[in-house]
Design a protein around this motif. Structure first.
Motif, short mmCIF file in Angstrom:
data_model
loop_
_atom_site.label_atom_id
_atom_site.label_comp_id
_atom_site.label_asym_id
_atom_site.label_seq_id
_atom_site.Cartn_x
_atom_site.Cartn_y
_atom_site.Cartn_z
N ASN A 30 -21.23 -0.49 -6.14
CA ASN A 30 -22.19 -0.31 -4.91
C ASN A 30 -21.65 0.97 -4.13
OD1 ASN A 30 -24.30 -2.39 -5.82
ND2 ASN A 30 -22.88 -3.75 -4.78
N GLY A 31 -20.57 1.56 -4.68
CA GLY A 31 -19.86 2.57 -3.80
C GLY A 31 -18.92 1.92 -2.50
N VAL A 32 -18.83 0.72 -2.68
CA VAL A 32 -18.04 0.22 -1.31
C VAL A 32 -16.55 0.34 -1.78
CG1 VAL A 32 -17.69 -1.65 0.22
CG2 VAL A 32 -19.94 -1.28 -0.65
N SER A 33 -15.74 0.93 -0.88
CA SER A 33 -14.47 1.14 -1.23
C SER A 33 -13.61 -0.25 -0.75
CB SER A 33 -13.77 2.38 -0.40
OG SER A 33 -12.48 2.58 -0.57
N GLY A 34 -12.52 -0.58 -1.13
CA GLY A 34 -11.83 -1.67 -0.73
C GLY A 34 -11.09 -1.22 0.33
N TRP A 35 -10.69 -2.18 1.32
CA TRP A 35 -9.63 -1.54 2.47
C TRP A 35 -8.43 -2.39 2.48
CZ3 TRP A 35 -7.34 -4.23 6.61
CH2 TRP A 35 -8.19 -5.47 6.98
N VAL A 36 -7.15 -1.87 2.72
CA VAL A 36 -5.87 -2.52 2.74
C VAL A 36 -5.02 -1.71 3.94
CG1 VAL A 36 -4.78 -0.89 1.19
CG2 VAL A 36 -4.09 -3.26 1.22
N PRO A 37 -4.27 -2.74 4.63
CA PRO A 37 -3.24 -1.98 5.46
C PRO A 37 -2.17 -1.31 4.86
CG PRO A 37 -3.83 -4.44 6.16
CD PRO A 37 -4.46 -4.16 4.56
N LEU A 38 -1.78 -0.31 5.39
CA LEU A 38 -0.73 0.49 4.93
C LEU A 38 0.50 0.70 5.73
CD1 LEU A 38 0.72 2.86 3.16
CD2 LEU A 38 -0.45 4.35 4.43
N SER A 39 1.83 0.54 5.59
CA SER A 39 2.70 0.54 6.40
C SER A 39 3.92 1.32 5.60
CB SER A 39 3.47 -0.84 6.95
OG SER A 39 4.54 -0.91 7.77
N GLY A 40 4.57 1.90 6.75
CA GLY A 40 5.86 2.69 5.84
C GLY A 40 7.09 2.85 6.69
N ILE A 41 8.15 3.09 6.30
CA ILE A 41 9.20 3.45 7.10
C ILE A 41 10.05 4.87 6.65
CG2 ILE A 41 11.79 2.44 7.51
CD1 ILE A 41 10.78 -0.49 7.02
N CYS A 53 10.85 9.41 3.86
CA CYS A 53 10.13 8.14 4.05
C CYS A 53 11.10 7.24 2.94
CB CYS A 53 8.80 8.22 3.33
SG CYS A 53 7.70 6.80 3.36
N VAL A 54 11.52 6.15 3.12
CA VAL A 54 12.30 5.35 2.33
C VAL A 54 11.79 4.23 1.48
CG1 VAL A 54 14.64 6.07 3.32
CG2 VAL A 54 13.37 4.14 4.05
N ALA A 55 10.39 3.65 2.30
CA ALA A 55 9.64 2.48 1.83
C ALA A 55 8.31 2.45 2.36
CB ALA A 55 10.45 1.24 2.20
N LEU A 56 7.58 2.28 1.60
CA LEU A 56 6.15 2.15 1.99
C LEU A 56 5.39 0.96 1.22
CD1 LEU A 56 3.57 3.02 0.09
CD2 LEU A 56 4.54 5.30 0.73
N ALA A 57 4.47 0.18 1.73
CA ALA A 57 3.55 -0.76 1.20
C ALA A 57 2.19 -0.97 1.59
CB ALA A 57 4.45 -2.06 1.18
N THR A 58 1.48 -1.66 0.76
CA THR A 58 0.02 -2.08 1.32
C THR A 58 -0.13 -3.64 0.69
OG1 THR A 58 -0.89 -1.52 -1.00
CG2 THR A 58 -1.11 0.18 0.87
N GLY A 59 -0.75 -4.19 1.64
CA GLY A 59 -1.00 -5.51 1.44
C GLY A 59 -1.45 -6.41 2.80
N MET A 60 -2.17 -7.58 2.37
CA MET A 60 -2.71 -8.22 3.45
C MET A 60 -2.89 -9.68 3.09
SD MET A 60 -6.65 -6.66 2.87
CE MET A 60 -7.43 -7.53 4.14
N LYS A 61 -2.08 -10.18 2.03
CA LYS A 61 -2.33 -11.51 1.48
C LYS A 61 -0.95 -12.47 1.93
CE LYS A 61 -6.48 -10.90 -0.33
NZ LYS A 61 -7.45 -11.71 0.20
N CYS A 62 -0.81 -13.54 1.79
CA CYS A 62 0.22 -14.44 1.70
C CYS A 62 0.01 -15.75 0.94
CB CYS A 62 0.78 -14.65 3.06
SG CYS A 62 -0.38 -15.87 4.00
N LEU A 63 1.16 -16.52 0.49
CA LEU A 63 0.97 -17.65 -0.20
C LEU A 63 0.73 -18.71 0.62
CD1 LEU A 63 1.55 -17.93 -3.12
CD2 LEU A 63 3.90 -18.80 -2.62
N PRO A 64 -0.22 -19.79 0.11
CA PRO A 64 -0.60 -21.11 0.93
C PRO A 64 0.47 -21.95 0.81
CG PRO A 64 -2.19 -20.33 -0.62
CD PRO A 64 -1.00 -19.47 -1.02
N SER A 65 0.88 -22.31 1.91
CA SER A 65 1.77 -23.48 2.14
C SER A 65 2.22 -24.60 0.65
CB SER A 65 1.74 -24.41 3.43
OG SER A 65 1.68 -23.54 4.48
#
Length: 407
Positions: A30-41, A53-65
């Motif tokens: 449908n032409g909808v782009s996914g979104w994700v946070p970006l962080s970099g050091i 720049c020595v490191a960067l990552a995207t992501g927005m999930k974590c593991l359930p307990s």
């Protein structure tokens, strides 16, 4: 010259743009782009002539307990962009130490050997330190989840009524019920767990706001990295956020000496630890896959399940906390920054160093034993003090102990 906030953001975004398309959110039919946070050091040197720049990552999930006991050091517990980037930074620094230990006459522009006169029970016994004059900057495309973004979260709701957590209603006996997620808007300045949909399995992973607040006292170094590197030069200097993601009162309350961290602002520990608040600056730069940018043409941009980790030494694409294409039960699915592989790299480095003061760490057969090393005693004291004073209500995640020699 001094590097501006915009130039730091440009460096991180340009590095991400150069990554392969498989590491980026997809556009659906449908032409909808996914979104994700970006962080970099990004590291800058003292005279402002170089930024890397020595490191960067995207992501927005974590593991359930309930999945933590099956992680076995292979599956990441938390791959929000900020957390994954810091794990990438630690792996990068540990690898630099490993290279120096293997070739003592080699040179690293980021890490140096400590002189024997610098080693003491007060200043720490780690053989390496980050070079003086280097400044550490972190760019984040979204405000850190948790307390630093509560006002933004409230303003984004069509209905500002706090969410009812269905998972917690089903099992009120679990300690996770004490940690709020995205709801309970009236309560600010508190420790929160990672936000999720109301019907998601609960997690005990603390919010990025809380983890960054703690790192103002423990440094950006993880426990394994702290066996090798003195923390005194490893604190974050600047956190850079888009101007649309910055609320002064939220960030001061979450990170500043006038907020909850004021309870530890005058405390100084041994080993190079103290409360070192980072400066928060803003940029007008916008990340292409940010929530607001992706949603500019579509009302409901979809969260992406694809994460990327990049350092100067490697690049990985991750899904569900493991390498893309691998299952969580596959021992070969572990990221280079997973607990098992990071710990193994540290142990290899310690073996090359053969320093008597660190020899007890080499005898560790499990991850829990490695974290109990005597060199980390002061770090443990700092964490406990800050959690009891400034970050009261911090509930430890479930134990993920494992055999360090499993692979």
């Amino acid at each position: 010259m001094e590097f501006s906030e915009d130039s730091i953001a440009d460096i991180v975004i340009a590095k991400f743009d150069a990554l392969p398309s498989k590491s980026k959110p997809v556009v659906d039919i449908n032409g909808v782009s996914g979104w994700v946070p970006l962080s970099g050091i990004v590291f800058t040197n003292g005279n402002g002539s170089n930024a890397t720049c020595v490191a960067l990552a995207t992501g927005m999930k974590c593991l359930p307990s309930n999945k933590i006991p099956q992680a076995h050091g292979i599956v990441l517990h938390d791959w929000h962009a900020e957390v994954l980037t810091i794990r990438g930074l630690n792996h990068f620094l540990i690898q630099e130490c490993h290279d120096l230990a293997r070739s003592p006459k080699s040179h690293s522009p980021f890490i140096r050997w400590r002189d024997p006169s610098e080693l003491s029970s007060y200043r720490g016994l780690q053989p390496f330190t980050i070079r003086e004059g280097l400044k550490v900057h972190m760019f984040c495309s979204e405000a850190p989840c948790g307390d630093a973004s509560m006002e933004l979260t409230m303003s984004a709701q069509r209905d500002a009524t706090p969410w009812v957590d269905i998972a917690l209603l089903k099992d009120k006996a679990k300690p996770v019920a004490v940690l709020k997620g995205r709801g309970f808007f009236s309560e600010v300045g508190i420790v929160r767990r990672k936000p999720s949909r109301p019907d998601s399995q609960p997690t005990l992973s603390k919010s990025c706001s809380d983890k960054l607040a703690l790192k103002q006292c423990t440094s950006l170094l993880s426990s394994p990295a702290s066996l090798l590197i003195c923390p005194e030069n490893a604190f974050l200097d600047t956190l850079i956020l888009p101007d649309t993601e910055f609320v002064v009162s939220s960030c001061e309350r979450s990170f500043g000496p006038a907020g909850r961290m004021g309870l530890v602002k005058n405390v100084v520990w041994c080993g190079g630890y103290s409360y070192r608040p980072f400066k928060i600056s803003t940029t007008q730069r916008k990340f292409e896959y940010s929530r607001r940018r992706s949603g500019s043409q579509h009302a409901n941009p979809k969260p992406s399940n694809i994460s990327v980790l990049w350092t100067k030494q490697q690049q990985e694409t991750l899904i569900n906390g493991v390498l893309q294409g691998r299952k969580q039960t596959d021992l070969k699915g572990g990221s280079a920054v997973c607990r098992l592989r990071t710990s193994r790299l540290v142990i290899e480095t310690l073996a090359l160093l053969a320093i008597p003061m660190l020899v007890d760490s080499l005898r560790s057969s499990t991850y829990a034993e490695l974290k109990r090393a005597s060199v980390l005693e002061e770090r443990r004291k700092v964490k406990e003090y800050v959690k009891e004073a400034a970050l009261a209500g911090w509930i430890p995640n479930l134990e993920d102990d494992f055999d360090l020699h499993i692979i």
